[in-house]
Design an enzyme around this catalytic site. Structure first.
Site, short mmCIF file in Angstrom:
data_model
loop_
_atom_site.label_atom_id
_atom_site.label_comp_id
_atom_site.label_asym_id
_atom_site.label_seq_id
_atom_site.Cartn_x
_atom_site.Cartn_y
_atom_site.Cartn_z
N ARG A 1 0.77 -1.29 0.03
CA ARG A 1 0.03 0.06 0.11
C ARG A 1 0.78 1.20 0.04
O ARG A 1 0.42 2.17 -0.46
CB ARG A 1 -0.82 0.09 1.25
CG ARG A 1 -2.22 -0.82 1.11
CD ARG A 1 -2.81 -1.28 2.23
NE ARG A 1 -1.82 -1.82 3.34
CZ ARG A 1 -2.14 -2.31 4.47
NH1 ARG A 1 -3.44 -2.34 4.79
NH2 ARG A 1 -1.26 -3.09 5.19
N ARG B 1 -4.80 -2.69 -6.65
CA ARG B 1 -5.74 -3.51 -5.51
C ARG B 1 -7.06 -2.91 -5.83
O ARG B 1 -8.02 -3.77 -5.81
CB ARG B 1 -4.94 -2.86 -4.21
CG ARG B 1 -5.84 -3.01 -3.03
CD ARG B 1 -5.42 -4.35 -2.40
NE ARG B 1 -6.13 -4.49 -1.14
CZ ARG B 1 -7.42 -4.29 -0.78
NH1 ARG B 1 -8.36 -4.36 -1.66
NH2 ARG B 1 -8.02 -4.49 0.40
N ASP C 1 -0.13 -14.14 0.09
CA ASP C 1 -0.07 -14.08 1.53
C ASP C 1 -0.06 -15.46 2.28
O ASP C 1 -0.27 -16.46 1.60
CB ASP C 1 -1.42 -13.39 2.02
CG ASP C 1 -1.57 -12.87 3.60
OD1 ASP C 1 -0.89 -11.60 3.61
OD2 ASP C 1 -1.70 -13.60 4.44
O1 CP3 Z 1 6.61 -9.15 1.00
C1 CP3 Z 1 5.76 -9.05 -0.21
O2 CP3 Z 1 5.82 -8.06 -0.82
C2 CP3 Z 1 4.96 -10.17 -0.64
C3 CP3 Z 1 3.64 -10.33 -0.15
C4 CP3 Z 1 3.37 -10.65 1.19
C5 CP3 Z 1 2.26 -10.05 1.87
N1 CP3 Z 1 1.99 -10.82 3.22
C6 CP3 Z 1 1.28 -9.11 1.41
C7 CP3 Z 1 0.14 -8.68 2.02
C8 CP3 Z 1 3.87 -11.37 2.06
C9 CP3 Z 1 5.36 -12.28 2.27
C10 CP3 Z 1 3.16 -11.41 3.47
C11 CP3 Z 1 3.39 -12.05 4.73
C12 CP3 Z 1 2.36 -12.21 5.70
N2 CP3 Z 1 1.12 -11.87 5.54
C13 CP3 Z 1 2.75 -12.26 7.19
C14 CP3 Z 1 4.10 -12.55 7.65
C15 CP3 Z 1 5.25 -11.45 7.56
C16 CP3 Z 1 4.78 -10.48 8.55
O3 CP3 Z 1 4.40 -9.29 8.22
O4 CP3 Z 1 4.95 -10.65 9.84
C17 CP3 Z 1 1.84 -12.39 7.95
C18 CP3 Z 1 1.92 -12.32 9.37
C19 CP3 Z 1 0.64 -11.97 7.16
C20 CP3 Z 1 -0.67 -12.02 7.57
C21 CP3 Z 1 -1.40 -10.46 7.01
N3 CP3 Z 1 -1.67 -10.11 5.88
C22 CP3 Z 1 -1.77 -9.78 7.81
C23 CP3 Z 1 -1.89 -9.64 9.38
C24 CP3 Z 1 -2.38 -8.82 7.01
C25 CP3 Z 1 -3.10 -7.48 7.55
C26 CP3 Z 1 -2.16 -6.20 7.74
C27 CP3 Z 1 -1.93 -5.44 6.75
O5 CP3 Z 1 -0.75 -5.11 6.58
O6 CP3 Z 1 -3.08 -5.09 6.15
C28 CP3 Z 1 -2.18 -9.11 6.04
C29 CP3 Z 1 -2.59 -8.27 4.46
C30 CP3 Z 1 -1.43 -8.12 3.46
N4 CP3 Z 1 -0.79 -9.24 3.14
C31 CP3 Z 1 -1.27 -6.92 2.71
C32 CP3 Z 1 -0.30 -7.11 1.93
C33 CP3 Z 1 0.31 -6.24 0.74
C34 CP3 Z 1 -2.24 -5.57 2.85
C35 CP3 Z 1 -3.53 -5.91 2.26
C36 CP3 Z 1 -4.31 -4.83 1.54
O7 CP3 Z 1 -3.59 -4.40 0.59
O8 CP3 Z 1 -5.22 -4.46 1.74
#
Ligand code: CP3
Length: 352
Positions: free
Chosen positions: A36, A45, A82
């Protein structure tokens, strides 16, 4: 250096560092480098509708994977997806709500476990493998592609609570009250996660990272059982199928237990969180594995001198061994893209 992983001088910097080589400058990529904080991500998105639709639409997921590579010239790309697609593939209801994060139907006991559908899990994740193939085809040869999954413990914390929690209490309580029942969930996640990584590698991923973001919420004995052992088993299975593909572990916030994690899991590299002192990383971890990290994501938000001094300090201490520059956790949405561009410029200037 591990002979099976040894790389010629023409191999990409990222793969050379993973093979244990000290490179002239560190390769750099950032966790959550797609997301984002980039206007071009927000546009795609919106086009996709929901976050999950974005993850499962290969054309769009490929595009957002490539965006930060084009804009900043990172030394590696990471698949856009994710960690929670695994529970979704197992049939658990999952939704990403605006401003709230992931919401799942909680699994609290054997009855909940019984509702999961093991058969066909990987087939339901087929769009992810198609995305991996498309990204690999679109990327320049010199930019390796990283596949990933969540570690069983971290994925389980979301599956059990049904959402993100500050302390992972629901999963910890289940693990303490009914270790045998909880082990069935962890064992299932070990199996499907290993198969999932192997399928990503067969579709074109050249390295994989296992995110154990909540490893730090477990005391030592529980850490060994629910974080270290499942990570070790996934590494073993991935290596049995593809011995030449490097694996990066990330037991975030595990403190001094990082050392046992590196010694006992067999990872080629370890992603270090922001709390680990760089001298300690150099002395205790780097002799055993390549290291990756560990700038505070909020220093990237702040930018300026505070960021630049810290970046140089990290490179000065860790750059004398096998090292990949990264953050200690993912980029946050309020990060100014100009600060990311400046960071990459500083790292590139490290080359003497
Ligand atoms: O790194 C990258 O660019 C690749 C994509 C990636 C995402 N999530 C995209 C994402 C990777 C490697 C992850 C890993 C992930 N997802 C973890 C482990 C790493 C960490 O941050 O601790 C975890 C715990 C998650 C679970 C998750 N996904 C949560 C808790 C959330 C909500 C919080 C948030 O940031 O919105 C997500 C959503 C998420 N995953 C987004 C992205 C780009 C944002 C969603 C959106 O665009 O609305």
């Amino acid at each position: 250096m591990d002979e099976r992983l040894s790389k010629s001088a023409s191999a990409p910097l990222f793969l050379r560092a993973l093979a244990g080589e000290t490179t002239a400058r560190p390769p750099v990529w950032l966790m959550r480098q797609a997301g984002r904080y980039l206007a071009e991500y927000r546009a795609i998105r919106d086009e996709a509708g929901s976050f999950l639709d974005l993850c499962y639409t290969p054309k769009l997921a490929t595009e957002v994977t490539l965006q930060p590579i084009r804009r900043f010239g990172f030394d590696a790309a990471i698949l856009f997806s994710d960690i929670l697609v695994i529970p979704h593939g197992l049939g658990q209801k999952l939704e990403f709500r605006e401003g709230e994060g992931p919401v799942l139907e909680p699994i609290e006991d054997d009855a909940g476990l019984g509702r999961l559908k093991r058969d066909g899990c990987l087939d339901r994740l087929a769009p992810v493998f198609e995305t991996v193939g498309r990204i690999r085809e679109a990327l320049p040869e010199e930019v390796p592609l990283i596949g990933f999954c969540g570690a069983p413990w971290t994925v389980a914390t979301y599956m059990v609570a049904g959402r993100g929690t500050p302390d992972q209490a629901p999963a910890r309580l289940w693990a303490y009250r009914d270790a045998e029942g909880f082990a069935r969930l962890i064992d299932l996640l070990v199996e499907v996660s290993a198969e999932y990584l192997i399928a990503q590698i067969e579709a074109g991923a050249q390295a994989v990272q296992i995110f154990d973001s909540w490893a730090g919420s477990l005391p030592e004995d529980a850490f060994r059982r629910w974080s270290l052992a499942p990570n070790r088993e996934i590494v073993r299975r991935v290596k049995a199928a593809h011995p030449q593909v490097p694996v990066i572990g990330f037991p975030r916030a595990a403190g001094p237990l990082y050392e046992a994690f590196v010694e006992e899991t067999g990872v080629d590299a370890v992603a270090c969180d922001t709390t680990l002192p760089v001298d300690w990383i150099r002395d205790r971890l780097q002799p055993k594995a390549a290291v990756q990290g560990n700038l505070d994501p909020l220093l990237l938000v702040a930018g300026g001198r505070a960021m630049e001094e810290r970046v140089r300090e990290i490179v000065a201490v860790l750059g004398a061994g096998p090292f990949i520059f990264n953050l200690g956790h993912g980029i946050v949405p309020q990060t100014p893209p100009e600060h990311v561009a400046r960071l990459v410029e500083i790292i590139r200037d490290c080359e003497a």
